[in-house]
Scaffold this motif. Structure first.
Motif, PDB file in Angstrom:
ATOM      1  N   GLY A   1      19.804  39.087  31.006  1.00 36.16           N
ATOM      2  CA  GLY A   1      19.556  38.120  32.071  1.00 36.16           C
ATOM      3  C   GLY A   1      18.532  37.065  31.681  1.00 36.16           C
TER       4      GLY A   1
ATOM      5  N   ALA B   1      21.512  43.882  32.345  1.00 32.72           N
ATOM      6  CA  ALA B   1      20.235  43.404  32.884  1.00 32.72           C
ATOM      7  C   ALA B   1      19.373  42.743  31.815  1.00 32.72           C
TER       8      ALA B   1
ATOM      9  N   LYS C   1      17.669  42.285  40.635  1.00 37.78           N
ATOM     10  CA  LYS C   1      18.112  43.625  40.229  1.00 37.78           C
ATOM     11  C   LYS C   1      18.013  43.760  38.712  1.00 37.78           C
ATOM     12  N   GLU C   2      18.210  42.667  37.985  1.00 35.26           N
ATOM     13  CA  GLU C   2      18.080  42.713  36.532  1.00 35.26           C
ATOM     14  C   GLU C   2      16.646  43.071  36.133  1.00 35.26           C
TER      15      GLU C   2
ATOM     16  N   TYR D   1      26.826  48.843  38.486  1.00 36.51           N
ATOM     17  CA  TYR D   1      25.978  47.663  38.339  1.00 36.51           C
ATOM     18  C   TYR D   1      26.340  46.576  39.338  1.00 36.51           C
TER      19      TYR D   1
ATOM     20  N   VAL E   1      12.595  39.334  33.368  1.00 42.29           N
ATOM     21  CA  VAL E   1      13.414  40.072  32.398  1.00 42.29           C
ATOM     22  C   VAL E   1      13.037  39.626  30.986  1.00 42.29           C
TER      23      VAL E   1
ATOM     24  N   ILE F   1      16.136  46.850  36.900  1.00 42.74           N
ATOM     25  CA  ILE F   1      16.818  47.715  35.933  1.00 42.74           C
ATOM     26  C   ILE F   1      16.134  47.635  34.563  1.00 42.74           C
ATOM     27  N   SER F   2      15.683  46.462  34.191  1.00 38.65           N
ATOM     28  CA  SER F   2      14.947  46.317  32.928  1.00 38.65           C
ATOM     29  C   SER F   2      13.648  47.115  32.976  1.00 38.65           C
TER      30      SER F   2
END
Length: 195
Positions: free
Chosen positions: A122, A119, A66-67, A40, A127, A70-71
């Motif tokens: 966040g 993630a 990136k969160e 991560y 997100v 990934i979510s």
């Protein structure tokens, strides 16, 4: 490994053409590969974009962080897992099946599982949007399994689920242990509620 689902023409930030949807699909697939290599903390949008064969600016067109990316991967895993259809007359058995299914979505991919936990916590607005979508989907599946609109039981089951996944994400429990504890807890909760 779980299958990723294309969200079709709609993503969390904008409507997509077929070509754009393909780009988003490549980015989400590349995110899994980069996470498995870099973890991560080492994963960046730049690395994911390079692995997907797209420019960093293009990646940021679709994912704010990136969160967010990934979510989105987790969201796609969730919607790729079709709601369970069971003839079991016991609501507790149906609820347990749903909890097992959603708690084991990323269990076989430790890097992704750990990243999803971080993630989803966040504060990125995208997100937060996905957290609501994920929560709504899981609540709907639990309500269907429960066979009622008992909002108090649903809220307790959601709390059990989210707390258990947080424990797995922090590596306190394995995802298999989480699934087993969710079963025990859900059965006890539902037995207590209906006695």
């Amino acid at each position: 490994m779980s299958e990723l689902a294309s969200t079709g023409i709609e993503a969390t930030r904008r409507r997509l053409t077929e070509k754009q949807a393909d780009t988003v699909d490549r980015l989400t697939a590349a995110a899994i590969d980069v996470l498995s290599r870099e973890g991560y903390s080492g994963t960046t949008i730049r690395l994911v974009a390079a692995a997907a064969g797209v420019g960093t600016a293009t990646a940021y067109t679709y994912f704010s962080s990136k969160e967010h990316l990934i979510s989105e991967v987790y969201w796609r895993r969730l919607i790729a897992a079709p709601p369970l259809e069971t003839d079991d007359a016991d609501p507790a058995a149906r609820v347990v099946a749903v909890l097992r299914q959603v708690s084991l979505l990323v269990a076989d991919e430790p890097a992704l599982a750990s990243a999803v936990s971080s993630a989803l916590l966040g504060d990125d607005p995208d997100v937060r949007h996905l957290r609501v979508r994920i929560g709504t989907e899981i609540r709907g599946r639990l309500a269907a399994a429960l066979g009622s609109t008992d909002s108090e039981s649903l809220s307790m089951l959601e709390l059990l689920y989210s707390g258990a996944l947080l424990q797995a994400g922090m590596n306190i429990l394995s995802y298999e242990q989480v699934a087993d504890l969710l079963e025990i807890s859900a059965r006890r909760l539902l037995a207590d509620r209906h006695t």
